[in-house]
Design a protein around this motif. Structure first.
Motif, PDB file in Angstrom:
ATOM      1  N   LEU A  18       0.825  -1.204   0.000  1.00 55.89           N
ATOM      2  CA  LEU A  18       0.000   0.000   0.000  1.00 55.89           C
ATOM      3  C   LEU A  18       0.859   1.253   0.000  1.00 55.89           C
ATOM      4  CD1 LEU A  18      -2.670  -1.074   2.639  1.00 55.89           C
ATOM      5  CD2 LEU A  18      -2.785  -1.295   0.151  1.00 55.89           C
ATOM      6  N   PRO A  19       0.379   2.333  -0.645  1.00 58.10           N
ATOM      7  CA  PRO A  19       1.161   3.584  -0.660  1.00 58.10           C
ATOM      8  C   PRO A  19       1.248   4.193   0.736  1.00 58.10           C
ATOM      9  CG  PRO A  19      -1.033   3.960  -1.560  1.00 58.10           C
ATOM     10  CD  PRO A  19      -0.899   2.471  -1.376  1.00 58.10           C
ATOM     11  N   VAL A  20       2.381   4.842   0.999  1.00 58.59           N
ATOM     12  CA  VAL A  20       2.575   5.533   2.272  1.00 58.59           C
ATOM     13  C   VAL A  20       2.604   7.031   1.990  1.00 58.59           C
ATOM     14  CG1 VAL A  20       4.078   5.873   4.258  1.00 58.59           C
ATOM     15  CG2 VAL A  20       3.883   3.603   3.209  1.00 58.59           C
ATOM     16  N   PRO A  21       1.623   7.796   2.476  1.00 60.35           N
ATOM     17  CA  PRO A  21       1.561   9.229   2.170  1.00 60.35           C
ATOM     18  C   PRO A  21       2.646  10.008   2.896  1.00 60.35           C
ATOM     19  CG  PRO A  21      -0.107   8.672   3.783  1.00 60.35           C
ATOM     20  CD  PRO A  21       0.532   7.372   3.363  1.00 60.35           C
ATOM     21  N   ARG A  22       3.020  11.144   2.298  1.00 59.02           N
ATOM     22  CA  ARG A  22       3.995  12.014   2.949  1.00 59.02           C
ATOM     23  C   ARG A  22       3.425  12.632   4.221  1.00 59.02           C
ATOM     24  NH1 ARG A  22       6.348  15.338  -2.346  1.00 59.02           N
ATOM     25  NH2 ARG A  22       7.219  13.503  -3.437  1.00 59.02           N
ATOM     26  N   LYS A  23       2.118  12.880   4.181  1.00 65.67           N
ATOM     27  CA  LYS A  23       1.443  13.431   5.354  1.00 65.67           C
ATOM     28  C   LYS A  23       0.462  12.390   5.890  1.00 65.67           C
ATOM     29  CE  LYS A  23       1.663  18.228   3.714  1.00 65.67           C
ATOM     30  NZ  LYS A  23       0.860  19.448   3.389  1.00 65.67           N
ATOM     31  N   SER A  24       0.519  12.142   7.176  1.00 63.32           N
ATOM     32  CA  SER A  24      -0.331  11.119   7.780  1.00 63.32           C
ATOM     33  C   SER A  24      -1.815  11.485   7.744  1.00 63.32           C
ATOM     34  CB  SER A  24       0.097  10.883   9.226  1.00 63.32           C
ATOM     35  OG  SER A  24       0.003  12.099   9.977  1.00 63.32           O
ATOM     36  N   THR A  25      -2.102  12.751   7.445  1.00 62.86           N
ATOM     37  CA  THR A  25      -3.507  13.194   7.417  1.00 62.86           C
ATOM     38  C   THR A  25      -4.206  12.835   6.115  1.00 62.86           C
ATOM     39  OG1 THR A  25      -2.773  15.366   6.627  1.00 62.86           O
ATOM     40  CG2 THR A  25      -3.082  15.110   9.008  1.00 62.86           C
ATOM     41  N   ILE A  26      -3.455  12.408   5.101  1.00 62.06           N
ATOM     42  CA  ILE A  26      -4.058  12.064   3.810  1.00 62.06           C
ATOM     43  C   ILE A  26      -4.594  10.635   3.877  1.00 62.06           C
ATOM     44  CG2 ILE A  26      -3.677  11.796   1.339  1.00 62.06           C
ATOM     45  CD1 ILE A  26      -1.404  13.776   1.531  1.00 62.06           C
ATOM     46  N   PRO A  27      -5.909  10.443   3.717  1.00 62.12           N
ATOM     47  CA  PRO A  27      -6.476   9.085   3.817  1.00 62.12           C
ATOM     48  C   PRO A  27      -6.157   8.253   2.583  1.00 62.12           C
ATOM     49  CG  PRO A  27      -8.178  10.643   3.197  1.00 62.12           C
ATOM     50  CD  PRO A  27      -6.946  11.457   3.456  1.00 62.12           C
ATOM     51  N   LEU A  28      -6.136   6.959   2.752  1.00 61.82           N
ATOM     52  CA  LEU A  28      -5.939   6.052   1.631  1.00 61.82           C
ATOM     53  C   LEU A  28      -7.207   6.030   0.786  1.00 61.82           C
ATOM     54  CD1 LEU A  28      -4.243   3.866   0.195  1.00 61.82           C
ATOM     55  CD2 LEU A  28      -5.330   2.192   1.708  1.00 61.82           C
ATOM     56  N   LYS A  29      -7.050   6.213  -0.528  1.00 56.94           N
ATOM     57  CA  LYS A  29      -8.186   6.229  -1.442  1.00 56.94           C
ATOM     58  C   LYS A  29      -8.199   4.948  -2.266  1.00 56.94           C
ATOM     59  CE  LYS A  29      -7.954  11.270  -1.862  1.00 56.94           C
ATOM     60  NZ  LYS A  29      -7.704  12.401  -2.780  1.00 56.94           N
ATOM     61  N   LEU A  30      -9.284   4.198  -2.174  1.00 53.18           N
ATOM     62  CA  LEU A  30      -9.436   2.969  -2.939  1.00 53.18           C
ATOM     63  C   LEU A  30     -10.245   3.239  -4.195  1.00 53.18           C
ATOM     64  CD1 LEU A  30     -10.219   0.326  -0.163  1.00 53.18           C
ATOM     65  CD2 LEU A  30      -8.000   1.039  -1.065  1.00 53.18           C
ATOM     66  N   GLY A  31      -9.703   2.822  -5.328  1.00 48.05           N
ATOM     67  CA  GLY A  31     -10.396   3.004  -6.591  1.00 48.05           C
ATOM     68  C   GLY A  31     -11.072   1.719  -7.042  1.00 48.05           C
ATOM     69  N   PRO A  32     -11.431   1.648  -8.333  1.00 48.51           N
ATOM     70  CA  PRO A  32     -12.112   0.468  -8.861  1.00 48.51           C
ATOM     71  C   PRO A  32     -11.301  -0.803  -8.654  1.00 48.51           C
ATOM     72  CG  PRO A  32     -12.169   2.289 -10.427  1.00 48.51           C
ATOM     73  CD  PRO A  32     -11.249   2.697  -9.335  1.00 48.51           C
ATOM     74  N   GLY A  33     -12.010  -1.903  -8.432  1.00 43.52           N
ATOM     75  CA  GLY A  33     -11.348  -3.195  -8.311  1.00 43.52           C
ATOM     76  C   GLY A  33     -10.904  -3.568  -6.923  1.00 43.52           C
ATOM     77  N   LEU A  34     -11.213  -2.736  -5.911  1.00 41.66           N
ATOM     78  CA  LEU A  34     -10.794  -3.004  -4.545  1.00 41.66           C
ATOM     79  C   LEU A  34     -11.966  -2.839  -3.586  1.00 41.66           C
ATOM     80  CD1 LEU A  34      -7.375  -1.091  -4.502  1.00 41.66           C
ATOM     81  CD2 LEU A  34      -7.718  -3.559  -4.761  1.00 41.66           C
ATOM     82  N   ARG A  35     -11.951  -3.639  -2.509  1.00 41.34           N
ATOM     83  CA  ARG A  35     -13.005  -3.551  -1.495  1.00 41.34           C
ATOM     84  C   ARG A  35     -12.365  -3.554  -0.111  1.00 41.34           C
ATOM     85  NH1 ARG A  35     -15.898  -7.873  -2.616  1.00 41.34           N
ATOM     86  NH2 ARG A  35     -14.835  -9.237  -1.131  1.00 41.34           N
ATOM     87  N   HIS A  36     -12.839  -2.652   0.743  1.00 40.16           N
ATOM     88  CA  HIS A  36     -12.320  -2.557   2.110  1.00 40.16           C
ATOM     89  C   HIS A  36     -13.244  -3.284   3.072  1.00 40.16           C
ATOM     90  CE1 HIS A  36     -12.110  -0.209   6.045  1.00 40.16           C
ATOM     91  NE2 HIS A  36     -10.999  -0.919   5.989  1.00 40.16           N
ATOM     92  N   THR A  37     -12.652  -4.159   3.866  1.00 35.45           N
ATOM     93  CA  THR A  37     -13.395  -4.853   4.920  1.00 35.45           C
ATOM     94  C   THR A  37     -12.798  -4.439   6.259  1.00 35.45           C
ATOM     95  OG1 THR A  37     -13.766  -6.754   3.471  1.00 35.45           O
ATOM     96  CG2 THR A  37     -14.124  -7.075   5.823  1.00 35.45           C
ATOM     97  N   PRO A  38     -13.580  -3.744   7.112  1.00 32.24           N
ATOM     98  CA  PRO A  38     -13.036  -3.277   8.396  1.00 32.24           C
ATOM     99  C   PRO A  38     -12.475  -4.442   9.224  1.00 32.24           C
ATOM    100  CG  PRO A  38     -15.168  -2.275   7.929  1.00 32.24           C
ATOM    101  CD  PRO A  38     -14.971  -3.349   6.911  1.00 32.24           C
ATOM    102  N   PRO A  39     -11.398  -4.199   9.967  1.00 29.25           N
ATOM    103  CA  PRO A  39     -10.809  -2.859  10.128  1.00 29.25           C
ATOM    104  C   PRO A  39      -9.793  -2.469   9.050  1.00 29.25           C
ATOM    105  CG  PRO A  39      -9.746  -4.420  11.582  1.00 29.25           C
ATOM    106  CD  PRO A  39     -10.836  -5.182  10.913  1.00 29.25           C
ATOM    107  N   SER A  40      -9.042  -3.420   8.490  1.00 28.04           N
ATOM    108  CA  SER A  40      -7.946  -3.009   7.609  1.00 28.04           C
ATOM    109  C   SER A  40      -7.681  -3.973   6.465  1.00 28.04           C
ATOM    110  CB  SER A  40      -6.661  -2.834   8.424  1.00 28.04           C
ATOM    111  OG  SER A  40      -6.321  -4.050   9.087  1.00 28.04           O
ATOM    112  N   THR A  41      -8.651  -4.796   6.106  1.00 24.76           N
ATOM    113  CA  THR A  41      -8.441  -5.763   5.026  1.00 24.76           C
ATOM    114  C   THR A  41      -8.878  -5.168   3.694  1.00 24.76           C
ATOM    115  OG1 THR A  41      -8.820  -7.621   6.532  1.00 24.76           O
ATOM    116  CG2 THR A  41      -8.988  -8.072   4.179  1.00 24.76           C
TER     117      THR A  41
END
Length: 244
Positions: A18-41
């Motif tokens: 996964l990408p690591v942002p320069r600023k910790s305040t920038i949330p991870l953005k998921l685009g097409p083809g991906l699904r988030h399952t809480p908490p972090s999958t």
């Protein structure tokens, strides 16, 4: 990414990819083809190359096939199908439900000054709401600024079909050398034109004449269909310009 990763549906992405942002305040953005399952999958839902934009802290699976699925903040080109009291009902892709465009979702629009769009009108809009359970909603202004910022009715010109992957590449601010697109830059040195790219696989082009408009559209489609590299794109532009 130094080496491109190809994924299949059902894979769980490891954290180190996964990408690591320069600023910790920038949330991870998921685009097409991906699904988030809480908490972090994060699980893949389609097959294709895994793409990462580290500057935007975004990750997605590139897929040129299949139909476009609206995502919040996507720029799209839509066609007005019909209107009701407070809404324009717009077609984004064939054989899918209409996107809903509030008639006041334009810069400075009031009930007296709102644009009068008819069936067949083209608009450039941003997706503001998207869910598999509800019709998508779109708007032709930035709610943060109240300005259109290039969104709104597209008058004149022509619309060309491109792949979903080509649309995403055109909309990226920066591209790596391997997938670089120079086709529009090279054409612009000889032909003046306007362009709007929709994430739904549409490109609207308007130049000074029909021949010039067709040239730009043909250049885009040939680059897309042939997966042309930088040298091949430049050779294509030279050949097309000789025909004008």
């Amino acid at each position: 990414m130094a080496a491109q990763t190809f994924v299949m549906p059902g894979q769980i992405l490891p954290e180190d990819i996964l990408p690591v942002p320069r600023k910790s305040t920038i949330p991870l953005k998921l685009g097409p083809g991906l699904r988030h399952t809480p908490p972090s999958t994060i699980t893949t839902t389609s097959a294709g190359p895994l793409c990462i934009d580290r500057k935007k802290n975004a990750i997605w699976v590139e897929n040129n096939s299949g139909r476009y699925i609206p995502q919040i903040n996507d720029f799209i080109i839509a066609t007005v199908h019909h209107s009701s009291t407070d809404w324009y009902h717009c077609s984004i892709t064939p054989h899918t439900t209409f996107a809903q465009l509030p008639q006041l979702s334009f810069e400075g629009a009031t009930k007296k000054t709102r644009p009068q769009l008819s069936s067949g009108s083209l608009i450039y809009a941003r997706v503001t709401a998207a869910s598999k359970h509800l019709d998508p909603e779109i708007a032709c202004y930035n709610p943060s600024t109240g300005k259109s910022e290039g969104l709104g009715e597209l008058k004149g010109g022509m619309v060309f079909d491109i792949s979903l992957g080509m649309a995403r590449r055109l909309l990226l601010n920066k591209q790596n050398e391997e997938g670089r697109l120079v086709i529009l830059e090279d054409v612009a040195e000889a032909v003046a034109f306007e362009i709007a790219v929709g994430r739904n696989g549409k490109a609207w082009v308007k130049a000074n004449g029909i021949k010039e408009t067709l040239l730009v559209g043909e250049a885009l489609q040939a680059t897309d269909e042939g997966a042309l590299n930088v040298d091949e794109q430049r050779k294509l532009v030279k050949r097309l310009l000789r025909q004008v």
